[in-house]
Design a protein around this motif. Sequence first.
Motif, PDB file in Angstrom:
ATOM      1  N   GLY A  94      19.963  51.804  19.059  1.00  0.00           N
ATOM      2  CA  GLY A  94      20.676  53.067  18.979  1.00  0.00           C
ATOM      3  C   GLY A  94      20.299  53.852  17.740  1.00  0.00           C
ATOM      4  O   GLY A  94      19.123  54.049  17.438  1.00  0.00           O
ATOM      5  N   ARG A  95      21.304  54.274  16.974  1.00  0.00           N
ATOM      6  CA  ARG A  95      21.024  55.076  15.780  1.00  0.00           C
ATOM      7  C   ARG A  95      20.371  54.271  14.659  1.00  0.00           C
ATOM      8  O   ARG A  95      19.903  54.836  13.677  1.00  0.00           O
ATOM      9  CB  ARG A  95      22.324  55.702  15.266  1.00  0.00           C
ATOM     10  N   HIS A  96      20.354  52.943  14.798  1.00  0.00           N
ATOM     11  CA  HIS A  96      19.629  52.128  13.820  1.00  0.00           C
ATOM     12  C   HIS A  96      18.137  52.060  14.131  1.00  0.00           C
ATOM     13  O   HIS A  96      17.374  51.470  13.372  1.00  0.00           O
ATOM     14  CB  HIS A  96      20.179  50.700  13.787  1.00  0.00           C
ATOM     15  N   GLY A  97      17.726  52.616  15.269  1.00  0.00           N
ATOM     16  CA  GLY A  97      16.348  52.493  15.739  1.00  0.00           C
ATOM     17  C   GLY A  97      15.294  52.944  14.755  1.00  0.00           C
ATOM     18  O   GLY A  97      14.293  52.238  14.567  1.00  0.00           O
ATOM     19  N   PRO A  98      15.443  54.124  14.103  1.00  0.00           N
ATOM     20  CA  PRO A  98      14.409  54.545  13.144  1.00  0.00           C
ATOM     21  C   PRO A  98      14.177  53.535  12.028  1.00  0.00           C
ATOM     22  O   PRO A  98      13.045  53.338  11.584  1.00  0.00           O
ATOM     23  CB  PRO A  98      14.966  55.869  12.602  1.00  0.00           C
ATOM     24  N   ALA A  99      15.239  52.876  11.573  1.00  0.00           N
ATOM     25  CA  ALA A  99      15.071  51.879  10.516  1.00  0.00           C
ATOM     26  C   ALA A  99      14.323  50.648  11.018  1.00  0.00           C
ATOM     27  O   ALA A  99      13.624  49.981  10.255  1.00  0.00           O
ATOM     28  CB  ALA A  99      16.436  51.470   9.960  1.00  0.00           C
ATOM     29  N   ALA A 100      14.474  50.346  12.308  1.00  0.00           N
ATOM     30  CA  ALA A 100      13.833  49.160  12.877  1.00  0.00           C
ATOM     31  C   ALA A 100      12.381  49.396  13.262  1.00  0.00           C
ATOM     32  O   ALA A 100      11.685  48.448  13.643  1.00  0.00           O
ATOM     33  CB  ALA A 100      14.611  48.678  14.103  1.00  0.00           C
ATOM     34  N   PHE A 101      11.904  50.644  13.162  1.00  0.00           N
ATOM     35  CA  PHE A 101      10.562  50.971  13.649  1.00  0.00           C
ATOM     36  C   PHE A 101       9.477  50.176  12.926  1.00  0.00           C
ATOM     37  O   PHE A 101       8.624  49.548  13.568  1.00  0.00           O
ATOM     38  CB  PHE A 101      10.301  52.474  13.488  1.00  0.00           C
ATOM     39  N   MET A 102       9.477  50.190  11.597  1.00  0.00           N
ATOM     40  CA  MET A 102       8.408  49.506  10.855  1.00  0.00           C
ATOM     41  C   MET A 102       8.414  47.986  11.065  1.00  0.00           C
ATOM     42  O   MET A 102       7.347  47.404  11.288  1.00  0.00           O
ATOM     43  CB  MET A 102       8.502  49.841   9.367  1.00  0.00           C
ATOM     44  N   PRO A 103       9.570  47.297  11.005  1.00  0.00           N
ATOM     45  CA  PRO A 103       9.534  45.862  11.315  1.00  0.00           C
ATOM     46  C   PRO A 103       9.053  45.568  12.729  1.00  0.00           C
ATOM     47  O   PRO A 103       8.314  44.599  12.953  1.00  0.00           O
ATOM     48  CB  PRO A 103      10.993  45.427  11.123  1.00  0.00           C
ATOM     49  N   GLN A 104       9.449  46.404  13.691  1.00  0.00           N
ATOM     50  CA  GLN A 104       8.970  46.218  15.062  1.00  0.00           C
ATOM     51  C   GLN A 104       7.463  46.387  15.144  1.00  0.00           C
ATOM     52  O   GLN A 104       6.760  45.580  15.771  1.00  0.00           O
ATOM     53  CB  GLN A 104       9.624  47.243  15.989  1.00  0.00           C
ATOM     54  N   LEU A 105       6.954  47.457  14.529  1.00  0.00           N
ATOM     55  CA  LEU A 105       5.520  47.727  14.588  1.00  0.00           C
ATOM     56  C   LEU A 105       4.733  46.626  13.893  1.00  0.00           C
ATOM     57  O   LEU A 105       3.698  46.169  14.401  1.00  0.00           O
ATOM     58  CB  LEU A 105       5.225  49.087  13.947  1.00  0.00           C
ATOM     59  N   THR A 106       5.230  46.182  12.742  1.00  0.00           N
ATOM     60  CA  THR A 106       4.553  45.100  12.012  1.00  0.00           C
ATOM     61  C   THR A 106       4.511  43.823  12.843  1.00  0.00           C
ATOM     62  O   THR A 106       3.478  43.147  12.935  1.00  0.00           O
ATOM     63  CB  THR A 106       5.272  44.835  10.679  1.00  0.00           C
ATOM     64  N   ALA A 107       5.647  43.492  13.454  1.00  0.00           N
ATOM     65  CA  ALA A 107       5.694  42.283  14.291  1.00  0.00           C
ATOM     66  C   ALA A 107       4.780  42.423  15.496  1.00  0.00           C
ATOM     67  O   ALA A 107       4.068  41.477  15.864  1.00  0.00           O
ATOM     68  CB  ALA A 107       7.132  42.018  14.740  1.00  0.00           C
ATOM     69  N   GLY A 108       4.752  43.608  16.124  1.00  0.00           N
ATOM     70  CA  GLY A 108       3.896  43.815  17.287  1.00  0.00           C
ATOM     71  C   GLY A 108       2.421  43.654  16.966  1.00  0.00           C
ATOM     72  O   GLY A 108       1.676  43.014  17.711  1.00  0.00           O
ATOM     73  N   LEU A 109       2.000  44.220  15.834  1.00  0.00           N
ATOM     74  CA  LEU A 109       0.597  44.082  15.424  1.00  0.00           C
ATOM     75  C   LEU A 109       0.262  42.632  15.095  1.00  0.00           C
ATOM     76  O   LEU A 109      -0.826  42.142  15.427  1.00  0.00           O
ATOM     77  CB  LEU A 109       0.315  44.980  14.221  1.00  0.00           C
ATOM     78  N   LEU A 110       1.204  41.938  14.447  1.00  0.00           N
ATOM     79  CA  LEU A 110       0.981  40.530  14.108  1.00  0.00           C
ATOM     80  C   LEU A 110       0.882  39.673  15.364  1.00  0.00           C
ATOM     81  O   LEU A 110      -0.023  38.832  15.491  1.00  0.00           O
ATOM     82  CB  LEU A 110       2.123  40.035  13.221  1.00  0.00           C
ATOM     83  N   PHE A 111       1.769  39.910  16.326  1.00  0.00           N
ATOM     84  CA  PHE A 111       1.729  39.139  17.565  1.00  0.00           C
ATOM     85  C   PHE A 111       0.473  39.442  18.381  1.00  0.00           C
ATOM     86  O   PHE A 111      -0.136  38.546  18.962  1.00  0.00           O
ATOM     87  CB  PHE A 111       2.972  39.447  18.406  1.00  0.00           C
TER      88      PHE A 111
END
Length: 264
Positions: free
Chosen positions: A76-93
């Motif tokens: 939800g509204r926390h999504g923008p804050a979660a963007f970088m950890p998500q992207l970092t994890a996706g690239l790592l995986f």
Amino acid sequence: MKVQGEAYFCIMAYIHFLCLAAAKNRLQLPLAPSRALLSCVFSSVYSLLALLPGLPFYHPLLMVSCVFCSGILAFGRHGPAAFMPQLTAGLLFAGTCAFLQQQGLGAVPCMAACTGLCLMFHPPESAEKTVLRLTWRGKSCRIPVLRDTGNTLHHPALKLPVIVCGENQLRPLLPEGFIAAPEQLRPGFMLISAGTVNGRALLPCFVPDGIRDLRSGREICACVAVSPTALKAGLLPGCIQVKEERTWKRTVFSQKEIPPSVNG
């Protein structure tokens, strides 16, 4: 190259879930199962579309946008804050899976490796630990504390959260011959009921003249309970943040009431 769509969809859904879990663990965000499922389905459908020839879904900008949208769907509204950890994890995986596939390994080892990497995403140590300087009756001492979300203790009369410290930690502040026993309560101390591993117990507590977080420089208003059990670090209530919060986190978790006391 032949791709079995159903298997690919399930694998990508699991990998996307790991990305959400990594962001959740890193930022300590709430994640509802229904929102997580919706986000994983959205991301997996996009991953299938990216395989189709002649369509622009494999463009890097669209892929990054998909990550951002999946974060909004999940958090939800926390999504923008979660963007970088998500992207970092996706690239790592993605890099890990590509390497393992080059070694001739299948989907199961890839998912197992990504699961292990997901466990590496945890809150920064500085977000959980700090050092407090306590001042009382002209004496002061420094005490390492650990933020414990399970500590919901607060003084019912003073309406203050309670920091639990070991008698060994508070020795420089305590009167000579002090013993953390209810029957030997000294002047300036109060009794507070607390739940321990051995059941309920009465702990002596006091209100210091000052409590300062040495990492953030902030003053903290709280009582301090003296535990007869030796502790390596004091237990800071979960309602007290130990460092300056990010703007997004202040918005999400602002003005939280102190949880119900364990006094009952």
